[in-house]
Design an enzyme around this catalytic site. Structure first.
Site, PDB file in Angstrom:
ATOM      1  N   GLN A 184      -2.401   3.368   1.313  1.00 58.29           N
ATOM      2  CA  GLN A 184      -2.189   3.400   2.758  1.00 58.29           C
ATOM      3  C   GLN A 184      -3.464   3.081   3.545  1.00 58.29           C
ATOM      4  OE1 GLN A 184       0.660   3.569   4.207  1.00 58.29           O
ATOM      5  NE2 GLN A 184       2.027   4.396   2.657  1.00 58.29           N
ATOM      6  N   THR A 243       4.137 -10.901 -19.437  1.00 65.54           N
ATOM      7  CA  THR A 243       3.984 -12.063 -18.562  1.00 65.54           C
ATOM      8  C   THR A 243       3.843 -11.607 -17.116  1.00 65.54           C
ATOM      9  OG1 THR A 243       5.290 -13.443 -20.049  1.00 65.54           O
ATOM     10  CG2 THR A 243       5.044 -14.214 -17.783  1.00 65.54           C
ATOM     11  N   CYS A 331       9.414   7.074  -1.263  1.00 62.24           N
ATOM     12  CA  CYS A 331       9.424   6.759  -2.694  1.00 62.24           C
ATOM     13  C   CYS A 331      10.150   7.807  -3.506  1.00 62.24           C
ATOM     14  CB  CYS A 331       7.993   6.590  -3.191  1.00 62.24           C
ATOM     15  SG  CYS A 331       7.079   5.307  -2.315  1.00 62.24           S
TER      16      CYS A 331
END
Length: 388
Positions: A184, A243, A331
């Site tokens: 943040q 990847t 979240c």
């Protein structure tokens, strides 16, 4: 007719910036794998390494010390581990100390056993209690391994800025490691890994206008590094195999570069808007509580309680009025629960609190709409005891 929406939840995620969007579209046209040695692979590698330089520059780090991850949560789980390496030799970290207001991704302790995680109290202003930290470090049993301390630079709910450099000096005087959640902070205040005296920074792309699903763990050096969380083909110098999320990383880099410029000017404008909003709220509802108001905060965040208004009810009421805000951390899989940050600050978490967070595109008109919605909700609450 659809009501025009006003987005005031930038701490949850920032809308994708135009530089990031353009860079990602260009990246999608590159067919090569960045690990391939042919021309197409080398073109992809060049774009990926450019992004690494852009992210490193945002926090004053060396590009070689940036490890890309799937996000800040993965970065936290990568670095929060008792298993480190100093070169090829194992290095044991015996205990993790986390501030009581950390994001859940850090409070969970990563790969540490829960019995090896100690919470560090904060003051009533939401700032880590350095005296408590000092005592904990002095009492730490070095025989079990090094201490690790995790303190966020800017709190995701209140916007309060933590004294990270002071905490880091204590940690290093006891031979420990300092981990800083800077998610943040970047794009809102200057962030320099050296000036903070941090060993590791945790970053997230989508908080600064990059795409979701990519973040980074940034180290100050590579003398001591955590045991890899994800093993495989050895990408990211063996620190994080798999990847790379190529086009997202390129977008992250572009967003980082865009956030590096005109920080002071941008924040001054945002602070004016935030202060106008809070002044209006206090005028309309004198009993409103603005958490962290007396502490140093970033310019864009206002975390407030309107007595009698529950978090979930308030979020819905503002949503009905066309205002997108949140009840703290976004979240937790859509859950609206009690704030552990308020609890740590000695507040009653059952009061409920809402967070308004501004960003680069927030306008005076957006603030006017938020004030009008607040006035309507506060008046209804006073009249009927209901917000909607």
């Amino acid at each position: 007719m659809t009501r025009e929406r006003t987005y005031l939840d930038w701490n949850a995620t920032a809308p994708l910036s135009e530089p990031a969007r353009a860079a990602m579209l260009d990246a999608l046209t590159l067919p090569g794998n960045a690990s391939s040695v042919h021309g197409e692979g080398r073109s992809a590698r060049a774009a990926l390494e450019k992004a690494r330089r852009q992210v490193a520059a945002l926090v004053g780090a060396e590009p070689a010390h940036v490890t890309f991850t799937s996000g800040a949560t993965e970065a936290a789980n990568h670095v929060l581990t008792p298993d480190f390496r100093m070169g090829r030799a194992p290095l044991n970290v015996g205990r993790l100390y986390v501030s009581a207001v950390e994001h859940p991704a850090v409070r969970e302790g990563g790969r540490f056993d829960s019995s090896d995680v100690t919470e560090v109290a904060v003051t009533s202003d939401g700032i880590i209690d350095l005296a408590v930290l000092k005592t904990l470090l002095e009492d730490h049993d070095s025989a079990v391994g090094l201490p690790m301390v995790a303190v966020m630079l800017v709190n995701n709910e209140t916007g309060i800025i933590q004294p990270v450099a002071e905490a880091a000096a204590m940690v290093h005087s006891h031979g420990g490691l300092m981990v800083v959640d800077a998610v943040q902070a970047v794009g809102r205040i200057p962030v320099d890994i050296g000036a903070l005296d941090a060993d590791f920074l945790i970053l997230s792309s989508h908080k600064i206008g990059g795409p979701k699903g990519v973040g980074a763990l940034v180290s100050r050096g590579e003398t001591s590094m955590p045991k890899p969380l994800i093993r495989g083909g050895g990408q990211e110098k063996g620190h994080r195999s798999g990847t790379e999320n190529f086009h997202a990383i390129v977008g992250f880099g572009a967003a980082a570069q865009a956030n590096a410029g005109e920080l002071h000017v941008r924040n001054e404008a945002i602070c004016v808007l935030r202060d106008r909003l809070e002044m209006a709220m206090r005028s309309l509802a004198p009993d409103v509580l603005i958490h962290g108001r007396n502490a140093g905060r970033v310019a864009n965040t206002s975390f407030f309680t309107l007595p009698g208004l529950k978090s979930e009810t308030g979020q819905i009421a503002f949503d009905i009025e066309g205002i997108a805000l949140s009840a703290g951390s976004a979240c937790s899989a859509g859950k609206v629960g009690e704030s552990h940050v308020l609890t740590a600050m000695g507040q009653d978490p059952k009061l409920g609190a809402l967070r308004i967070s501004l960003g680069r595109d927030t306008t005076g008109e957006d603030i006017d709409k938020a004030i009008a919605a607040f006035e309507k909700i506060a008046a209804r609450l006073k009249r009927t005891g209901k917000a909607a």
